[in-house]
Design an enzyme around this catalytic site. Structure first.
Site, PDB file in Angstrom:
ATOM      1  N   ARG A   1      22.085 -14.396  43.005  1.00  0.00           N
ATOM      2  CA  ARG A   1      23.028 -13.341  43.389  1.00  0.00           C
ATOM      3  C   ARG A   1      22.435 -11.941  43.206  1.00  0.00           C
ATOM      4  NH1 ARG A   1      24.129 -17.351  45.211  1.00  0.00           N
ATOM      5  NH2 ARG A   1      26.062 -18.533  45.096  1.00  0.00           N
TER       6      ARG A   1
ATOM      7  N   SER B   1      34.246 -16.971  45.341  1.00  0.00           N
ATOM      8  CA  SER B   1      34.065 -17.408  43.956  1.00  0.00           C
ATOM      9  C   SER B   1      34.018 -16.197  43.028  1.00  0.00           C
ATOM     10  CB  SER B   1      32.765 -18.209  43.841  1.00  0.00           C
ATOM     11  OG  SER B   1      32.544 -18.628  42.527  1.00  0.00           O
TER      12      SER B   1
ATOM     13  N   GLU C   1      31.139 -12.144  39.576  1.00  0.00           N
ATOM     14  CA  GLU C   1      30.207 -11.814  40.654  1.00  0.00           C
ATOM     15  C   GLU C   1      30.870 -10.972  41.737  1.00  0.00           C
ATOM     16  OE1 GLU C   1      29.954 -15.389  43.853  1.00  0.00           O
ATOM     17  OE2 GLU C   1      28.929 -15.747  41.987  1.00  0.00           O
TER      18      GLU C   1
END
Length: 300
Positions: free
Chosen positions: A174, A224, A294
């Site tokens: 990420r 997510s 995230e």
């Protein structure tokens, strides 16, 4: 801001004042941006960015708004929307595909399918833009952008155009070299391999089927919520804490997949942040695992 709006008008660059960010994010949350700028090509994009810097206007870029949580008080300064006019996809020779940053991943995957090129099937169904996916090295089902990106062309904060090869992109989980930087992704080239269209379609159908089966696609969300902690799955930890369905205001831990927070109606940024903090505290208390969000939080 008055000087900036005049500069945009003089440059004939389209803009909208006080544009609600809730209409441009997949979470359907967020107050107004002072001004939303809508460049139609890279020349207008460069001019809009340099004018903002000259006028001392804070700015941020917006693609498909799929991984963002925007403040209820909106965003100070200019939001530059990388979308129409910055979304061209070209299939070149030898399995190379060139794509502008504003193209959706769905459109890119479909173009690859139509040309019999494999490698991006994992990205089918990720609700984001190519630029955003590269920025955060998006991935799913064992694939990541770093597996297929050949090079990225970008604009520096000073307006200089540069190209970085794959080994210069600093991809990790990420993360890319662009994370937290002023550089602006303009386009990318992908290196793919030839395959039968029916095989590519089968993989795409399999992945989208898994998404529909497991993810709460019927509610607005930002995807997510938490990064995968080493040795664990975030969603499983949240579920084991009995937090499925736990609600703060209009924000809820999805009853279908505990790794998602969904907007079940009228959720605010404050609702989501409150729910995230409750989840993190509960998981840490029970398992001693510190979850890391995230989702990118922006705005006032």
């Amino acid at each position: 801001m008055t000087a900036y709006l005049k500069a945009l008008s003089d440059l004939k660059i389209e803009y909208v004042e006080k544009c609600p960010m809730s209409s441009l994010t997949t979470f359907h949350i967020g107050g107004p941006a002072d001004v939303l700028v809508k460049p139609k090509n890279e020349g207008e994009l460069k001019s809009a960015i340099l004018a903002a810097k000259e006028c001392g206007i804070p700015l941020m870029l917006l693609g498909k708004g799929s991984n963002l949580l925007v403040s209820d008080d909106g965003i100070e300064g200019a939001v530059i929307h990388i979308a129409d006019g910055l979304d061209k996809i070209e299939v070149l020779e030898n399995g190379i595909v060139s794509c502008k940053a504003g193209a959706s991943l769905a459109a890119l995957c479909s173009a690859c399918l139509n040309s019999g090129l494999s490698g991006l099937e994992f990205a089918y169904g990720i609700p984001g833009s190519v630029g955003g996916a590269i920025y955060m090295n998006a991935g799913a089902y064992g694939g990541e952008m770093r597996d297929v990106v050949r090079s990225v062309t970008y604009m520096t904060g000073e307006g200089e155009i540069k190209t970085a090869s794959a080994d210069e992109l600093d991809f990790s989980y990420r993360h890319s070299r662009f994370s937290g930087k002023d550089d602006i992704i303009l386009s990318a080239q992908f290196a793919l391999v030839e395959d039968k269209k029916e095989s590519i379609r089968a993989r795409m159908d399999d992945y989208i089927g898994r998404r529909k089966d497991k993810q709460p696609l019927n509610f607005p969300s930002a995807g997510s919520v938490f990064k995968r902690p080493e040795g664990y799955f975030a969603g499983a930890l949240v579920e084991q804490c009995g937090l499925k369905g736990y609600t703060v205001g209009g924000a809820q831990v999805s009853e279908k997949h505990a790794g998602f927070i969904v907007n079940v109606g009228g959720a605010t940024c404050s609702d989501v942040l409150g729910l995230i903090e409750h989840i993190k505290a509960t998981v840490f208390q029970k398992f001693g695992v510190a979850l890391e969000s995230e989702i990118i939080k922006i705005g006032r």
